[in-house]
Design a protein around this motif. Structure first.
Motif, PDB file in Angstrom:
ATOM      1  N   LEU A 116      -7.774  94.517  -3.813  1.00 54.92           N
ATOM      2  CA  LEU A 116      -8.532  93.113  -4.123  1.00 54.92           C
ATOM      3  C   LEU A 116     -10.049  92.988  -3.878  1.00 54.92           C
ATOM      4  N   VAL A 120     -12.372  92.987  -7.888  1.00 57.06           N
ATOM      5  CA  VAL A 120     -13.088  91.592  -8.429  1.00 57.06           C
ATOM      6  C   VAL A 120     -14.257  91.404  -8.416  1.00 57.06           C
ATOM      7  N   GLY A 169     -10.136  85.959 -12.278  1.00 56.78           N
ATOM      8  CA  GLY A 169      -9.401  85.946 -10.830  1.00 56.78           C
ATOM      9  C   GLY A 169      -8.064  86.134 -10.355  1.00 56.78           C
ATOM     10  N   SER A 173      -5.955  89.130  -8.485  1.00 56.10           N
ATOM     11  CA  SER A 173      -4.755  88.643  -7.247  1.00 56.10           C
ATOM     12  C   SER A 173      -3.475  88.838  -7.707  1.00 56.10           C
ATOM     13  N   SER A 199      -8.796  84.655  -4.536  1.00 62.04           N
ATOM     14  CA  SER A 199      -9.604  85.150  -5.265  1.00 62.04           C
ATOM     15  C   SER A 199     -10.313  84.294  -6.865  1.00 62.04           C
ATOM     16  N   LEU A 248     -15.477  86.034  -0.915  1.00 62.29           N
ATOM     17  CA  LEU A 248     -14.698  86.397  -0.493  1.00 62.29           C
ATOM     18  C   LEU A 248     -14.540  86.277   1.104  1.00 62.29           C
TER      19      LEU A 248
END
Length: 470
Positions: A116, A120, A169, A173, A199, A248
């Motif tokens: 991730l 991100v 987002g 994820s 996320s 995060l």
């Protein structure tokens, strides 16, 4: 005011010898302009002139173009250098933070987080840099001279960016969950839910904070007489990676609160759609601007899968510190060049037309050999790679305690990987942006997501090879 005006010349033809078509898409008869309604496309100027009148627009464009044409190498270097160094320090901080949090229980238990992370970070960078590039083009094209134009652009673009951050987002994820399941053969439901909630919250909050900061940077550059193309995109990424990683990592500890907050963020999606659709600049992007950022997110996720595998390999210990550095620096440098080329096309060529030197077969020599402003900037950006990365390597060495220097062999491989990455990205950018413009696509919105995603993939792959060879 029900009319919409565009600059798509491909469908416009002169009707008589006394009637001519201007480069802004308006028909002129005997010297007087008559405005005909046309359909908006993504290559239209950021706000149609005729909505607000031309007050000093032509003069502003001419003055800005003259300043850009006389931009010296020294001035360009100074304007690029400071944001570049700040962006490097930001990526170093992000790498150091990632090295610390990788040993936290939640990162050890849910290893899909490493898939991730590049998605991100790349998504955040894409949204910030495309915003910076669009607003920089607006400033250089004289589209932010009046307060009304300026705030319509800012509000519309920020609303669009919040919508994109929320949706991407969630998609990032889901992509990490699918890739993790494919790699491991299993994916507990609670892991997938936690990835989604963290996320979405990270993307929304980071996008909001950095979007406001980005607007301030561009407005400040305009007031100080600095070309925002040189400073906006690297400043957008200067401490963005650090902020995003910190959010995060921190959100992982408040999973139950996140579920409620995420529900609120998802409920705001219709609001962002309504606000963004009211502005000509963002209404088109609301319909057509998803392809590049979604594709870029998928490419970055593949880079994240490589990072996930390398982190667990004892032979590649320490790679996680350098991954944000090589990926971030490559993306920052190519985004500067992308923004500059895009601004030049917006100011000097109608959509569909490119300079004669870009009409034939592509050659890497065209990117770097020449006396034009974009040739000089490409030379400067490539020149900054080696000294810049040496500074950042030394900074990492000092931050880690200064006990052991990177081996000379690793330093050579790391610098070679970074140089190959940036050289490739600058060549790809030159070809891609002119191809997009020829096809009536706005490079400000299309090129940077693809380029930064390719930078993540190239950087992670080359860095892994550098660690294997060291």
């Amino acid at each position: 005011m029900g009319q919409q005006y565009g600059s798509n010349l491909s469908s416009s033809q002169p009707h008589a010898s006394s009637q001519r078509l201007g480069w802004n898409g308006n028909t002129s008869v005997n010297g007087s302009e008559q405005y005909e309604p046309q359909e908006c496309t993504e290559t239209d100027y950021l706000l149609p002139n005729k909505l607000y009148g031309e007050s000093q627009l032509r003069r502003s464009i001419r003055e800005k173009h003259e300043r850009a044409a006389t931009e010296s190498i020294c001035s360009m270097m100074l304007q690029i250098l400071v944001p570049f160094l700040l962006a490097g320090l930001g990526t170093i901080s992000a790498g150091m933070l990632l090295e610390i949090v990788q040993n936290w229980d939640v990162f050890q238990e849910i290893t899909e987080i490493f898939i991730l992370v590049p998605a991100v970070l790349g998504m955040k960078g894409n949204l910030e840099m495309t915003l910076a590039s669009r607003l920089s083009t607006a400033v250089n094209a004289g589209k932010m001279e009046s307060a009304r134009e300026k705030w319509m652009l800012i509000v519309g673009n920020l609303s669009l960016k919040q919508l994109q951050a929320t949706v991407l987002g969630l998609l990032a994820s889901l992509m990490a969950t699918v890739l993790g399941w494919m790699a491991e053969g299993k994916m507990p439901l609670n892991h997938g839910v936690l990835l989604c909630s963290a996320s979405v919250s990270t993307a929304f909050v980071a996008s909001l904070l950095q979007g406001i900061l980005m607007v301030g940077v561009i407005m400040g550059s305009k007031r100080m007489g600095i070309n925002p193309d040189n400073v906006a995109t690297p400043m957008a990424a200067s401490f963005g990676d650090l902020i995003t990683l910190a959010l995060l990592a921190g959100f992982k500890h408040y999973s139950y609160v996140l579920y409620v907050v995420d529900l609120l963020f998802l409920c705001l999606i219709p609001v962002w759609i309504i606000v963004a659709s009211k502005h000509p600049a963002t209404e088109v992007l609301l319909r057509t601007g998803w392809e590049p950022i979604v594709t870029a997110m998928v490419i970055s996720s593949i880079g994240g899968l490589i990072l996930d595998k390398t982190v667990s390999d004892p032979n590649l210990a320490g790679i996680i510190v350098y991954a944000p550095v090589i990926n971030g620096i490559g993306g920052n440098l190519v985004s500067i060049q992308s923004s500059r080329i895009s601004t030049n096309l917006h100011m000097n060529y109608p959509p569909g037309e490119v300079p004669e030197s870009r009409e034939g077969c592509f050659s890497p020599c065209r990117t770097f050999i020449g006396s034009g402003a974009n040739h000089r900037s490409a030379q400067i950006l490539l020149f900054l790679v080696i000294p810049g990365q040496l500074i950042f390597l030394h900074a990492i060495h000092l931050i880690k305690g200064g006990h052991t220097l990177p081996s000379p062999l690793f330093t050579v491989f790391f610098l070679s990987a970074s140089l190959i990455q940036v050289f490739s990205l600058l060549c790809i950018a030159d070809c891609m942006i002119h191809c997009l413009w020829r096809r009536h696509k706005d490079p400000d919105s299309y090129s940077i997501p693809y380029l930064t995603a390719l930078g993540d993939l190239l950087g992670t792959g080359l860095l892994s090879l550098a660690f294997v060879k060291k």
